[in-house]
Design a protein around this motif. Structure first.
Motif, short mmCIF file in Angstrom:
data_model
loop_
_atom_site.label_atom_id
_atom_site.label_comp_id
_atom_site.label_asym_id
_atom_site.label_seq_id
_atom_site.Cartn_x
_atom_site.Cartn_y
_atom_site.Cartn_z
N PHE A 8 21.63 -4.18 -14.43
CA PHE A 8 21.89 -4.00 -13.00
C PHE A 8 21.26 -2.59 -12.48
N ILE A 9 21.20 -1.51 -12.96
CA ILE A 9 20.64 -0.36 -12.48
C ILE A 9 19.35 -0.51 -12.40
N ILE A 10 18.74 -1.01 -13.59
CA ILE A 10 17.33 -1.09 -13.75
C ILE A 10 16.79 -1.97 -12.78
N ILE A 11 17.33 -3.16 -12.52
CA ILE A 11 16.66 -4.04 -11.57
C ILE A 11 16.88 -3.33 -10.25
N LEU A 12 17.79 -2.60 -9.89
CA LEU A 12 18.19 -1.93 -8.59
C LEU A 12 17.12 -0.71 -8.37
N VAL A 13 16.85 -0.12 -9.45
CA VAL A 13 15.84 1.04 -9.35
C VAL A 13 14.36 0.35 -9.19
N ALA A 14 14.09 -0.61 -9.88
CA ALA A 14 12.96 -1.26 -9.54
C ALA A 14 12.81 -1.96 -8.21
N ALA A 15 13.76 -2.48 -7.73
CA ALA A 15 13.90 -2.95 -6.17
C ALA A 15 13.67 -1.74 -5.21
N LEU A 16 14.54 -0.45 -5.47
CA LEU A 16 14.32 0.69 -4.49
C LEU A 16 12.83 0.88 -4.53
N ILE A 17 12.28 1.26 -5.57
CA ILE A 17 10.86 1.87 -5.71
C ILE A 17 9.80 1.02 -4.88
N PHE A 18 10.05 -0.79 -5.45
CA PHE A 18 9.24 -1.42 -4.55
C PHE A 18 9.51 -1.49 -3.06
N TYR A 19 10.80 -1.47 -2.55
CA TYR A 19 11.15 -1.60 -1.24
C TYR A 19 10.27 -0.32 -0.53
N ARG A 20 10.54 0.89 -1.12
CA ARG A 20 9.95 1.88 -0.35
C ARG A 20 8.24 1.83 -0.58
N GLN A 21 7.90 1.48 -1.22
CA GLN A 21 6.37 1.32 -1.20
C GLN A 21 5.93 0.27 -0.38
N ILE A 22 6.72 -0.87 -0.09
CA ILE A 22 6.33 -1.95 0.89
C ILE A 22 6.56 -1.25 2.19
N ILE A 23 7.58 -0.63 2.38
CA ILE A 23 8.12 0.15 3.60
C ILE A 23 6.72 0.96 4.08
N SER A 24 6.39 1.74 3.26
CA SER A 24 5.39 2.69 3.48
C SER A 24 4.01 2.29 4.10
N MET A 25 3.99 1.01 3.80
CA MET A 25 2.58 0.13 4.36
C MET A 25 2.71 0.02 5.85
N PHE A 26 4.13 0.08 6.46
CA PHE A 26 4.12 -0.16 7.57
C PHE A 26 4.98 0.83 8.44
N LYS A 27 5.42 2.25 7.93
CA LYS A 27 6.01 3.09 8.26
C LYS A 27 5.29 4.24 7.88
N PRO A 28 5.25 5.35 8.83
CA PRO A 28 4.24 6.53 8.19
C PRO A 28 5.22 7.29 7.04
N ILE A 29 4.47 7.86 6.16
CA ILE A 29 5.34 8.73 5.12
C ILE A 29 5.69 10.13 5.90
N LYS A 30 7.14 10.45 5.79
CA LYS A 30 7.69 11.62 6.48
C LYS A 30 7.19 12.80 5.72
N VAL A 90 0.01 9.26 7.91
CA VAL A 90 -0.54 8.99 6.64
C VAL A 90 0.48 7.87 6.34
N TYR A 91 -0.23 6.61 5.82
CA TYR A 91 0.43 5.26 5.51
C TYR A 91 -0.13 4.91 3.99
N VAL A 92 0.77 4.47 3.33
CA VAL A 92 0.32 3.59 2.30
C VAL A 92 -0.72 2.51 2.71
N LYS A 93 -2.01 2.36 1.85
CA LYS A 93 -2.92 1.32 2.27
C LYS A 93 -2.18 0.00 2.04
N LYS A 94 -2.35 -1.11 3.01
CA LYS A 94 -1.78 -2.24 2.65
C LYS A 94 -2.51 -2.86 1.63
N SER A 95 -2.08 -3.32 0.37
CA SER A 95 -2.56 -3.99 -0.70
C SER A 95 -1.92 -5.09 -1.32
N LEU A 96 -2.48 -6.42 -0.92
CA LEU A 96 -1.65 -7.44 -1.53
C LEU A 96 -1.68 -7.43 -3.43
#
Length: 155
Positions: A8-30, A90-96
């Motif tokens: 569960f922790i492994i899945i949660l960590v992967a989901a958090l990293i993925f979520y943060r990366q996707i959010i950074s495509m739309f919100k600037p990196i602070k 600065v934002y993460v470049k949008k990348s499908l």
């Protein structure tokens, strides 16, 4: 040892990293990008796997797992980029391609888990080493890429 909480922790960590990366495509990196590296602290619960005395792996198996992780980091490194947009932030470049690669990478690791014939302690250790092998180089290179964009053309 019951691995349901660890999985569960492994899945949660992967989901958090993925979520943060996707959010950074739309919100600037602070800030100055230290949060990019800070996500590596999400791996700390997994370090208990390294100290597990029940995990019987050879140094060769650990080396192969680490090298496999480094090879898997290459597509992530190439599909992660940063850009300064009109607002000067600065934002993460949008990348499908990145989204597809990250999901495929996680699914591939999850599928391979069922094919490896060894005890669960050893398998968990090797998969953690593989995850570290691709997350650490990817995050370090992402930080370097971010800093290049952050420093150049500052408004």
């Amino acid at each position: 040892m019951n691995y349901n909480p660890i999985l569960f922790i492994i899945i949660l960590v992967a989901a958090l990293i993925f979520y943060r990366q996707i959010i950074s495509m739309f919100k600037p990196i602070k800030g100055k990008g230290t949060r990019i590296i800070a996500t590596l602290f999400l791996l700390t619960p997994g370090y208990a796997l390294i100290m597990n005395p029940n995990a019987e792996v050879t140094p060769t198996e650990v080396t192969v797992a680490l090298l496999l992780g480094c090879v898997l980091s290459i597509p992530l490194i190439f599909t992660t980029g940063y850009e300064r947009r009109e607002d000067g932030r600065v934002y993460v470049k949008k990348s499908l391609a990145f989204v597809i690669l990250f999901v495929l990478l996680f699914a591939m690791r999850w599928t391979i888990r069922g094919f490896i014939d060894m005890d669960s302690d050893s398998r968990m250790l090797l998969f953690f080493v593989t995850a570290c092998g691709y997350l650490i180089p990817w995050k370090i290179s992402s930080y370097i890429k971010f800093r290049k964009v952050y420093i150049s053309n500052r408004v």
